[in-house]
Motif scaffolding. Structure first.
Motif, PDB file in Angstrom:
ATOM      1  N   ILE A  30      -6.661  -3.745   0.355  1.00 11.45           N
ATOM      2  CA  ILE A  30      -7.057  -4.259  -0.984  1.00 11.45           C
ATOM      3  C   ILE A  30      -5.884  -4.253  -1.863  1.00 11.45           C
ATOM      4  N   ILE A  31      -5.155  -2.836  -1.673  1.00 10.18           N
ATOM      5  CA  ILE A  31      -4.026  -2.637  -2.424  1.00 10.18           C
ATOM      6  C   ILE A  31      -2.932  -3.520  -2.408  1.00 10.18           C
ATOM      7  N   SER A  32      -2.781  -3.847  -0.948  1.00  8.87           N
ATOM      8  CA  SER A  32      -1.709  -4.654  -0.586  1.00  8.87           C
ATOM      9  C   SER A  32      -1.943  -6.300  -1.236  1.00  8.87           C
ATOM     10  N   LEU A  33      -3.385  -6.584  -1.076  1.00  5.90           N
ATOM     11  CA  LEU A  33      -3.462  -7.784  -1.830  1.00  5.90           C
ATOM     12  C   LEU A  33      -3.459  -8.046  -3.128  1.00  5.90           C
ATOM     13  N   VAL A  34      -3.968  -6.908  -3.991  1.00  9.67           N
ATOM     14  CA  VAL A  34      -3.873  -6.693  -5.260  1.00  9.67           C
ATOM     15  C   VAL A  34      -3.372  -5.485  -5.722  1.00  9.67           C
ATOM     16  N   PRO A  35      -2.007  -5.334  -5.861  1.00  6.43           N
ATOM     17  CA  PRO A  35      -1.307  -4.131  -6.239  1.00  6.43           C
ATOM     18  C   PRO A  35      -1.713  -3.694  -7.428  1.00  6.43           C
ATOM     19  N   ALA A  36      -2.240  -4.281  -8.461  1.00  3.29           N
ATOM     20  CA  ALA A  36      -2.854  -4.028  -9.761  1.00  3.29           C
ATOM     21  C   ALA A  36      -3.719  -2.962  -9.515  1.00  3.29           C
TER      22      ALA A  36
END
Length: 65
Positions: A30-36
């Protein structure tokens, strides 16, 4: 991971959830898809993914199933 089905708070951005709710770390995918979302946690409410700020327990985003 447990789902929360009975909630006594609204699923709106900015709503503070009770501190008794157990937060989960976001998966690296998930972090790689949405770094924010780095540093945020989440809960599952029914089938929705609810992104939570672990410092304030406020809802940052609601991702519908």
């Amino acid at each position: 991971m447990s789902r929360v089905s009975n909630v006594n708070f609204s699923l709106n951005v900015g709503t503070a959830i009770p501190r008794s709710v157990t937060l989960h770390r976001l998966p690296p995918a998930i972090i790689s898809l949405v770094p924010a979302y780095e540093g945020y946690s989440f809960i599952l409410v029914r089938d929705d993914i609810v992104i939570i700020d672990p410092d304030t327990y406020e809802i940052v985003d609601v991702i519908p199933a």
